[in-house]
Design a protein around this motif. Structure first.
Motif, mmCIF file in Angstrom:
data_model
loop_
_atom_site.group_PDB
_atom_site.id
_atom_site.type_symbol
_atom_site.label_atom_id
_atom_site.label_comp_id
_atom_site.label_asym_id
_atom_site.label_seq_id
_atom_site.Cartn_x
_atom_site.Cartn_y
_atom_site.Cartn_z
ATOM 1 N N ALA A 1 0.832 -1.206 0.000
ATOM 2 C CA ALA A 1 0.000 0.000 0.000
ATOM 3 C C ALA A 1 0.866 1.254 0.000
ATOM 4 C CB ALA A 1 -0.944 -0.013 1.205
ATOM 5 N N VAL A 2 1.886 1.271 0.841
ATOM 6 C CA VAL A 2 2.790 2.429 0.898
ATOM 7 C C VAL A 2 3.561 2.563 -0.413
ATOM 8 C CG1 VAL A 2 4.849 3.357 2.042
ATOM 9 C CG2 VAL A 2 2.954 2.459 3.410
ATOM 10 N N VAL B 1 -7.155 3.928 -3.081
ATOM 11 C CA VAL B 1 -6.824 2.989 -4.155
ATOM 12 C C VAL B 1 -5.534 2.240 -3.830
ATOM 13 C CG1 VAL B 1 -6.196 2.801 -6.600
ATOM 14 C CG2 VAL B 1 -8.115 4.253 -5.909
ATOM 15 N N SER B 2 -4.574 2.933 -3.256
ATOM 16 C CA SER B 2 -3.303 2.281 -2.912
ATOM 17 C C SER B 2 -3.508 1.198 -1.860
ATOM 18 C CB SER B 2 -2.299 3.329 -2.416
ATOM 19 O OG SER B 2 -2.023 4.268 -3.434
ATOM 20 N N VAL B 3 -4.317 1.487 -0.840
ATOM 21 C CA VAL B 3 -4.584 0.496 0.201
ATOM 22 C C VAL B 3 -5.374 -0.684 -0.373
ATOM 23 C CG1 VAL B 3 -5.840 0.088 2.368
ATOM 24 C CG2 VAL B 3 -4.380 2.105 2.127
ATOM 25 N N ALA C 1 -5.244 -6.325 -2.241
ATOM 26 C CA ALA C 1 -5.229 -7.310 -3.331
ATOM 27 C C ALA C 1 -3.918 -8.104 -3.331
ATOM 28 C CB ALA C 1 -5.441 -6.613 -4.678
ATOM 29 N N VAL C 2 -2.807 -7.420 -3.113
ATOM 30 C CA VAL C 2 -1.511 -8.121 -3.047
ATOM 31 C C VAL C 2 -1.520 -9.111 -1.893
ATOM 32 C CG1 VAL C 2 0.959 -7.819 -2.554
ATOM 33 C CG2 VAL C 2 -0.187 -6.299 -4.178
ATOM 34 N N MET C 3 -1.973 -8.645 -0.723
ATOM 35 C CA MET C 3 -2.034 -9.529 0.443
ATOM 36 C C MET C 3 -2.877 -10.765 0.143
ATOM 37 S SD MET C 3 -3.904 -9.087 4.077
ATOM 38 C CE MET C 3 -5.367 -9.834 3.397
ATOM 39 N N LEU D 1 -14.884 -2.994 3.183
ATOM 40 C CA LEU D 1 -16.055 -2.114 3.122
ATOM 41 C C LEU D 1 -15.698 -0.752 2.528
ATOM 42 C CD1 LEU D 1 -17.843 -3.006 6.468
ATOM 43 C CD2 LEU D 1 -18.552 -3.599 4.131
ATOM 44 N N TRP D 2 -14.468 -0.322 2.711
ATOM 45 C CA TRP D 2 -13.983 0.912 2.089
ATOM 46 C C TRP D 2 -14.018 0.771 0.567
ATOM 47 C CZ3 TRP D 2 -8.337 3.048 2.777
ATOM 48 C CH2 TRP D 2 -8.303 4.430 2.527
#
Length: 168
Positions: free
Chosen positions: A12-13, A31-33, A38-40, A149-150
């Motif tokens: 995310a960072v 969007v980054s988070v 998604a990566v996680m 939910l975000w």
């Protein structure tokens, strides 16, 4: 214990840093988070399909041990949740599918919470490592539900953010 959180936070960072250098796709933390989630999910989903002795990450056998006894066909449940995690990850990266993916993932994370509680209470180890304590597992799962939910919530437009108004 913090590995899963790092699989979310570090990407995310990095995505947000890429956005700061001009890549428009990652211009917002939201969007980054969501891409970090998604990566996680790609990494955690892979554990559903690999043998437990493959490496330092948990594998299929470890995850089957997490499934509460009340759940029928635990091996199938582990495979199914792995597929759902991969579908959710794919859905998060496309703006058009992000809300549906977010809602689906939030539901999945809620349904997986009993397995996390069971694993903590029964002290189910991962690859011989001590079980992650309940005090960490539940807040971590709540965080994942919140981020999902975000993704479901409508994105605020730039004009709405500036004016403090509602989404357009």
């Amino acid at each position: 214990m913090f590995g899963t959180l790092m699989l979310l936070a570090v990407p995310a960072v990095l995505f947000r840093l890429i956005g700061a250098f001009g890549v428009g796709r990652f211009a917002t933390w939201r969007v980054s988070v969501l891409h970090g989630l998604a990566v996680m999910l790609v990494f955690t989903a892979s554990a559903h399909f690999v043998p437990s002795a493959l490496g330092p990450v948990p594998g299929h056998h470890d995850l089957v041990a997490m499934v509460p006894p009340i759940v029928p066909l635990p091996r199938l449940a582990v495979y199914a949740t792995g597929v759902l995690e991969l579908l959710g990850a794919a859905g998060l990266v496309r703006q058009a599918t992000r809300p549906a993916a977010g809602l689906g993932l939030a539901a999945l994370f809620v349904l997986m919470l009993p397995a996390n509680i069971h694993a903590a209470v029964e002290r189910v180890p991962f690859n011989g490592e001590p079980a992650t304590p309940l005090w960490f597992r539940v807040p971590e799962q709540v965080l994942f539900i919140g981020i999902a939910l975000w993704a479901y919530a409508p994105a605020r437009t730039t004009a709405a953010r500036r004016s403090g108004g509602a989404p357009a």
